[in-house]
Design an enzyme around this catalytic site. Sequence first.
Site, mmCIF file in Angstrom:
data_model
loop_
_atom_site.group_PDB
_atom_site.id
_atom_site.type_symbol
_atom_site.label_atom_id
_atom_site.label_comp_id
_atom_site.label_asym_id
_atom_site.label_seq_id
_atom_site.Cartn_x
_atom_site.Cartn_y
_atom_site.Cartn_z
ATOM 1 N N ASP A 1 74.901 36.076 31.950
ATOM 2 C CA ASP A 1 75.691 34.847 31.748
ATOM 3 C C ASP A 1 77.166 34.982 32.096
ATOM 4 O O ASP A 1 77.889 33.977 32.154
ATOM 5 C CB ASP A 1 75.528 34.330 30.306
ATOM 6 C CG ASP A 1 75.914 35.365 29.239
ATOM 7 O OD1 ASP A 1 76.838 36.165 29.481
ATOM 8 O OD2 ASP A 1 75.292 35.354 28.155
ATOM 9 N N HIS B 1 71.620 43.796 34.652
ATOM 10 C CA HIS B 1 70.634 42.818 35.133
ATOM 11 C C HIS B 1 71.283 41.783 36.040
ATOM 12 O O HIS B 1 70.694 40.743 36.318
ATOM 13 C CB HIS B 1 69.920 42.142 33.955
ATOM 14 C CG HIS B 1 69.072 43.090 33.158
ATOM 15 N ND1 HIS B 1 68.523 42.781 31.934
ATOM 16 C CD2 HIS B 1 68.656 44.372 33.426
ATOM 17 C CE1 HIS B 1 67.835 43.825 31.466
ATOM 18 N NE2 HIS B 1 67.898 44.796 32.357
ATOM 19 N N CYS C 1 73.001 36.042 57.864
ATOM 20 C CA CYS C 1 71.792 35.936 58.699
ATOM 21 C C CYS C 1 71.081 34.580 58.568
ATOM 22 O O CYS C 1 70.127 34.316 59.286
ATOM 23 C CB CYS C 1 70.815 37.059 58.364
ATOM 24 S SG CYS C 1 69.996 36.829 56.769
ATOM 25 N N GLY D 1 72.211 42.634 19.641
ATOM 26 C CA GLY D 1 71.459 41.462 20.088
ATOM 27 C C GLY D 1 70.465 41.692 21.205
ATOM 28 O O GLY D 1 70.368 40.868 22.106
#
Length: 273
Positions: free
Chosen positions: A110, A127, A172, A211
């Site tokens: 986030d 991630h 590309c 968390g």
Amino acid sequence: MDAKLITALEHFKKSEGNITVLTGAGISSESGIPTFRGKDGYWTVGSKEYHPEEMATFRMFKMKPYEVWQWYLYRKTVCAQAEPNLGHLAIVELEKVFQDRFVLITQNVDGLHLRAGNSPDRTYQIHGNLNFMRCSDECSDLIVPLPNKIPFKDKTAPITETEKKLLTCSQCGAIARPHVLWFDECYDEKFFRFYSSLRKAEKTDLLLVVGTSGATNLPMQVGVTVVHRGGALIDINPEPNPFSQMAISVTNGYYCSEKSSEALPQIVKFLKK
Ligand code: APR
């Protein structure tokens, strides 16, 4: 604060060692961003409801690229409208105090840690970050911000033809993909700082885990590595999880079942004293 927690923090303060913070979706839940495995994490395509574990795959991107983009653009909108909370801000304080003795390893895509004020150098986004994209054909390693011409999107807004053109690789012309690690992909150093994270773990004296449900590989390796070298592990999570199990099974571990926005500011205040 509990005496066991104070002992672990005092010990770390005296050691003048290194601190690693490892975060997951729980720290952003109080900013209004649904956790991955919570009930709001699901996504509907047509009449079918998908779990994030199905949506967040290269396989799904190959089959339905613009459905996947629609999901990410909606989530980007939710994140852009959210603000960092007291938990994020406490971690910014930690970096200010400990500087080169500090690193933040986050599973969150986030971008809220960076928005709160943690530095990109000491924030390992293992991630990825959904505010960025790269070539899906891997013609280069270039990571670019999502085009700001793409407006905020609600759940039902499809991707327009103009937006499809914006979501292409500038080198590309292939379709671009979100710069995130999907479930059917592997960690690497180039994009996700795999080895850097493990090297930091090998030198960590205090690990704060915040968390996360402990469902992914690298975070668990970080936890195990720290515990094996005798580092302290403090897990902050209202729900028991593999890290809380680890914390309660070692002498210098501590499981704190409070919300991160409550526990982290207290811990940081103590460490700053
Ligand atoms: N404070 C602390 N922890 C909280 C809070 C809070 N206020 N609210 C929820 N939690 C905890 C939940 O109890 C749960 O254990 O946060 C955890 C969120 O778990 P997940 O949704 O599984 O998120 P996470 O662990 O970050 O997922 C890891 O898996 O799906 C992939 O790539 C994705 O980065 C994600 C990774």
